[in-house]
Design an enzyme around this catalytic site. Structure first.
Site, mmCIF file in Angstrom:
data_model
loop_
_atom_site.group_PDB
_atom_site.id
_atom_site.type_symbol
_atom_site.label_atom_id
_atom_site.label_comp_id
_atom_site.label_asym_id
_atom_site.label_seq_id
_atom_site.Cartn_x
_atom_site.Cartn_y
_atom_site.Cartn_z
ATOM 1 N N HIS A 1 -11.423 125.237 50.824
ATOM 2 C CA HIS A 1 -12.877 125.155 50.963
ATOM 3 C C HIS A 1 -13.451 126.346 51.735
ATOM 4 O O HIS A 1 -14.269 126.172 52.644
ATOM 5 C CB HIS A 1 -13.243 123.831 51.645
ATOM 6 C CG HIS A 1 -14.578 123.285 51.248
ATOM 7 N ND1 HIS A 1 -15.763 123.845 51.666
ATOM 8 C CD2 HIS A 1 -14.917 122.246 50.464
ATOM 9 C CE1 HIS A 1 -16.768 123.157 51.174
ATOM 10 N NE2 HIS A 1 -16.278 122.169 50.434
ATOM 11 N N HIS B 1 -13.749 114.552 49.532
ATOM 12 C CA HIS B 1 -12.773 115.448 50.173
ATOM 13 C C HIS B 1 -11.710 114.708 50.993
ATOM 14 O O HIS B 1 -11.375 115.102 52.110
ATOM 15 C CB HIS B 1 -13.495 116.455 51.062
ATOM 16 C CG HIS B 1 -14.358 117.438 50.317
ATOM 17 N ND1 HIS B 1 -14.147 117.777 49.010
ATOM 18 C CD2 HIS B 1 -15.445 118.168 50.717
ATOM 19 C CE1 HIS B 1 -15.057 118.671 48.628
ATOM 20 N NE2 HIS B 1 -15.860 118.922 49.636
ATOM 21 N N GLU C 1 -14.291 126.448 44.626
ATOM 22 C CA GLU C 1 -13.182 125.525 44.876
ATOM 23 C C GLU C 1 -12.496 125.220 43.549
ATOM 24 O O GLU C 1 -13.068 124.565 42.690
ATOM 25 C CB GLU C 1 -13.715 124.230 45.489
ATOM 26 C CG GLU C 1 -14.556 124.430 46.730
ATOM 27 C CD GLU C 1 -15.486 123.257 46.971
ATOM 28 O OE1 GLU C 1 -15.073 122.100 46.821
ATOM 29 O OE2 GLU C 1 -16.669 123.504 47.288
HETATM 30 C C1 BGC Z 1 -19.309 119.761 47.768
HETATM 31 C C2 BGC Z 1 -20.663 119.586 48.384
HETATM 32 C C3 BGC Z 1 -20.483 119.178 49.803
HETATM 33 C C4 BGC Z 1 -19.659 120.204 50.522
HETATM 34 C C5 BGC Z 1 -19.349 119.705 51.894
HETATM 35 C C6 BGC Z 1 -18.567 120.797 48.535
HETATM 36 O O1 BGC Z 1 -17.282 120.931 48.019
HETATM 37 O O2 BGC Z 1 -19.376 120.115 46.416
HETATM 38 O O3 BGC Z 1 -21.406 118.625 47.700
HETATM 39 O O4 BGC Z 1 -21.703 119.021 50.450
HETATM 40 O O5 BGC Z 1 -18.447 120.404 49.866
HETATM 41 O O6 BGC Z 1 -19.393 120.686 52.794
#
Ligand code: BGC
Length: 389
Positions: free
Chosen positions: A212, A138, A351
């Protein structure tokens, strides 16, 4: 644009309305798209952080902050017309700054994982921040979820919008090139949270922007999301390794617990004896969207029904992939809005994005933005009710 400064309970509000005329007789109960602004908190360096309230014609409301572009709350009606919050999050800015599992934010430059925080582009190997074991997740340690965006509200088209811009400097979190990013949130009068993303760069760089939001359509996060009925418009998904990096295989859904072609309660197969589910402690995978057409219009990617409240959400996107994350790592450590403790599977993320680790998989659709090209992507979360009970 008509502007008005109001003082309510000691705080200054900038009120922007979609109607140019009759501003002096503006009535709070009038059906009109509007955006108001209040100071929400401060960064440790003293910078003010704002909270914008977008209200649409039907009274739906989204509160969005310019810290991380986070959607702090989203009020939508249930089958009886009762407005309740359908996203997880915190009450205060400080809690978001301290430790958030990406609640409601904009994710960038690269949503999802890049293996070992490394990729090669035109003969150069780039090293990104590693913030998920040995991998990059991310956007890194300080991704777009933790930066301050320049915010400009807009109601000129009769809908409540918030324009967010951010310039990510060359080298930030290891990425090449200065990246100029614009994200527009619109709470449309058709009861959609529409998100459009734009970016340009001065050097080739990977870009994969997403949102998210953790949805819980019970309203006020009353229980976990295992009873939510999900459908995903997909025929295949991307199996992952122990670090949740795609192996490169594209696997058909038929006969697997990953098959959501027809609506199915999320809890039905989540504990199925399946290596992929065990590795991710539930669903945390990317589905390949069946209706995607490169350069095309948003297509239906997924639907979610919460049978008790009747709330129904459709997800439309121009993106080729959908990461469905079933909130597997919410382990009760976060106390959210209204004092609710978020346990495992208390929220679900849908997402929209390109595939994880694309810079290391030449068979995946490219995520490399080239100088002179314009990155653009649209995702719509559309809210309505289905009264089946
Ligand atoms: C991911 C997860 C991750 C989470 C973080 C998601 O987009 O796929 O693996 O733990 O984000 O909060």
């Amino acid at each position: 644009m008509a502007k008005k400064i109001l003082t309510i309970a000691g705080s200054s509000l900038l009120l922007l309305t979609g109607c140019q005329s009759n501003q002096t007789s503006q009535n709070a109960n009038e059906k009109k798209a509007k955006v108001t602004k209040e100071v929400w908190g401060k960064l440790p360096n003293g910078t003010d952080i704002d909270l914008y309230t977008l209200t649409n014609y039907n009274g739906l409301e989204a509160k969005i902050t310019n810290y991380g572009g986070i959607v702090v709350s989203l009020m939508t009606p249930d089958k009886n017309g009762k407005l309740e919050d359908v996203v997880l999050g915190f009450e205060t800015l400080d809690e978001y700054m301290k430790d958030s599992p990406y609640f409601g934010c904009i994710v960038g430059r690269y949503g999802n994982r890049i293996a070992k925080g490394e990729f090669e582009l035109n003969g150069t190997t780039y090293h990104l921040a590693k913030n998920d074991g040995e991998n990059h997740l991310h956007g890194g340690i300080k991704g777009f979820d933790k930066v301050v965006w320049e915010a400009v509200p807009d109601t000129s088209a009769g809908e409540a919008s918030l324009n967010l811009t951010y310039v990510s400097p060359d080298g930030e979190e290891g990425y090449p090139g200065n990246l100029e990013v614009r994200v527009v949130y619109t709470l449309t009068n058709k009861d959609e949270l529409k998100i459009t993303y734009f970016a340009t760069t001065d050097k080739q760089t990977p870009v994969n922007l997403t949102h998210h939001g953790y949805f819980n359509l019970t309203g006020g996060a009353k229980r976990d999301i295992l009873g939510h009925e999900l459908s995903i418009n997909s025929n295949g998904f991307l199996p992952v390794d122990g670090g949740l990096i795609p192996t490169g295989e594209l696997r058909a859904l038929n006969g697997t617990p990953f098959n959501f072609k027809s609506p199915k309660p999320i809890g039905d197969d989540i504990n199925f004896d399946d290596v992929q589910l065990q590795m991710a402690q539930g669903y945390d995978h990317n589905w390949i969207l069946a209706a995607h057409k490169p350069g095309g219009q948003p297509e239906l990617a997924a639907t979610v029904l919460e049978p008790e409240s009747g709330r129904y959400m459709e997800v439309w996107t121009t993106e080729p992939g959908l990461q469905f994350y079933s909130g597997n790592f919410l382990d009760g450590k976060y106390k959210g809005k209204g004092g609710v403790i978020y346990q495992d599977r208390w929220g679900l993320c849908l997402e929209t994005q390109h595939f994880p680790d694309s810079p290391n998989h030449l068979n995946f659709p490219s995520t490399i933005l080239v100088p002179g090209d314009h990155y653009s992507s649209t995702t719509i979360y559309k809210f309505s009710v289905k009264n089946e009970k």
